[in-house]
Design an enzyme around this catalytic site. Structure first.
Site, mmCIF file in Angstrom:
data_model
loop_
_atom_site.group_PDB
_atom_site.id
_atom_site.type_symbol
_atom_site.label_atom_id
_atom_site.label_comp_id
_atom_site.label_asym_id
_atom_site.label_seq_id
_atom_site.Cartn_x
_atom_site.Cartn_y
_atom_site.Cartn_z
ATOM 1 N N LYS A 82 -10.563 46.394 -37.279
ATOM 2 C CA LYS A 82 -11.774 45.649 -36.935
ATOM 3 C C LYS A 82 -12.456 45.088 -38.191
ATOM 4 C CE LYS A 82 -12.531 48.482 -32.815
ATOM 5 N NZ LYS A 82 -13.497 49.363 -32.118
ATOM 6 N N ASN B 152 -16.122 51.407 -35.532
ATOM 7 C CA ASN B 152 -15.247 52.561 -35.724
ATOM 8 C C ASN B 152 -13.872 52.200 -36.279
ATOM 9 O OD1 ASN B 152 -14.149 51.452 -33.431
ATOM 10 N ND2 ASN B 152 -14.539 53.217 -32.120
ATOM 11 N N HIS C 297 -8.893 49.674 -33.471
ATOM 12 C CA HIS C 297 -8.621 49.775 -32.034
ATOM 13 C C HIS C 297 -7.136 50.023 -31.866
ATOM 14 C CE1 HIS C 297 -8.155 48.673 -27.791
ATOM 15 N NE2 HIS C 297 -7.095 47.990 -28.191
ATOM 16 N N ARG D 170 -2.542 56.532 -31.401
ATOM 17 C CA ARG D 170 -3.833 57.084 -30.966
ATOM 18 C C ARG D 170 -4.156 58.363 -31.739
ATOM 19 N NH1 ARG D 170 -7.335 54.119 -28.100
ATOM 20 N NH2 ARG D 170 -8.062 55.951 -27.020
ATOM 21 N N PHE E 93 -23.387 48.038 -23.554
ATOM 22 C CA PHE E 93 -22.990 47.783 -24.940
ATOM 23 C C PHE E 93 -22.008 46.616 -25.080
ATOM 24 C CE2 PHE E 93 -20.214 51.152 -23.266
ATOM 25 C CZ PHE E 93 -18.958 50.602 -23.495
ATOM 26 N N ARG F 218 -10.447 57.365 -38.103
ATOM 27 C CA ARG F 218 -11.887 57.368 -37.809
ATOM 28 C C ARG F 218 -12.564 58.603 -38.391
ATOM 29 N NH1 ARG F 218 -11.108 55.415 -31.615
ATOM 30 N NH2 ARG F 218 -11.085 53.158 -31.971
#
Length: 137
Positions: A11, A114, A117, A87, A59, A104
């Site tokens: 991100k 965070n 993704h 993940r 959000f 993270r």
């Protein structure tokens, strides 16, 4: 075991902090192979489609605003159980709850920013890869 593909997004916060190499390195050290990688700034329509499952949540606007706020790196990684493996490397959505050693857990503080993704299922991975890399599948 057959190879599986997953979409990973570094991100805008991860790109601006210079953590793309760390993310890619961890994926490769885990044994995943990169099959596509692109630096881009998302169009709002792509972001809204990507996060469509959250459209009715309070959000949603902030989520879309953040993901289009600067360049991100979209990549496709491939390997056995790629979704599950990535993940585990990424960690829990809330960085405060993410395990130390996860991306993270090590590098993020806020749930809204965070770092990364990762597709949450093989079905999501296919949909997301088709959105970000049409023609790859």
């Amino acid at each position: 075991m057959s190879a599986e593909r997953t979409l990973i997004l570094v991100k805008p916060d991860g790109v601006s902090r210079g953590l793309v190499g760390e993310v890619v390195g961890r994926l490769e050290r885990k044994g995943l192979t990169l099959v596509a990688l692109e630096l881009r700034t998302l169009e709002r329509s792509v972001a809204e489609t990507h996060y469509g499952e959250h459209a009715s949540k309070p959000f949603f606007g902030e989520l879309v605003d953040f993901i289009v706020s600067g360049p991100l790196v979209a990549l496709v990684a491939e390997g056995p159980r790629a979704v599950e493996a990535s993940r585990g490397l990424i960690g829990a959505t809330d960085p405060v709850k993410a395990a130390p050693g996860s991306l993270r857990g090590d590098y993020a503080l806020e749930i809204g920013q965070n770092l990364v993704h990762g597709s949450d299922s093989p079905e999501s991975a296919k949909r997301e890869i088709d959105l970000f890399f049409p023609g790859l599948s």
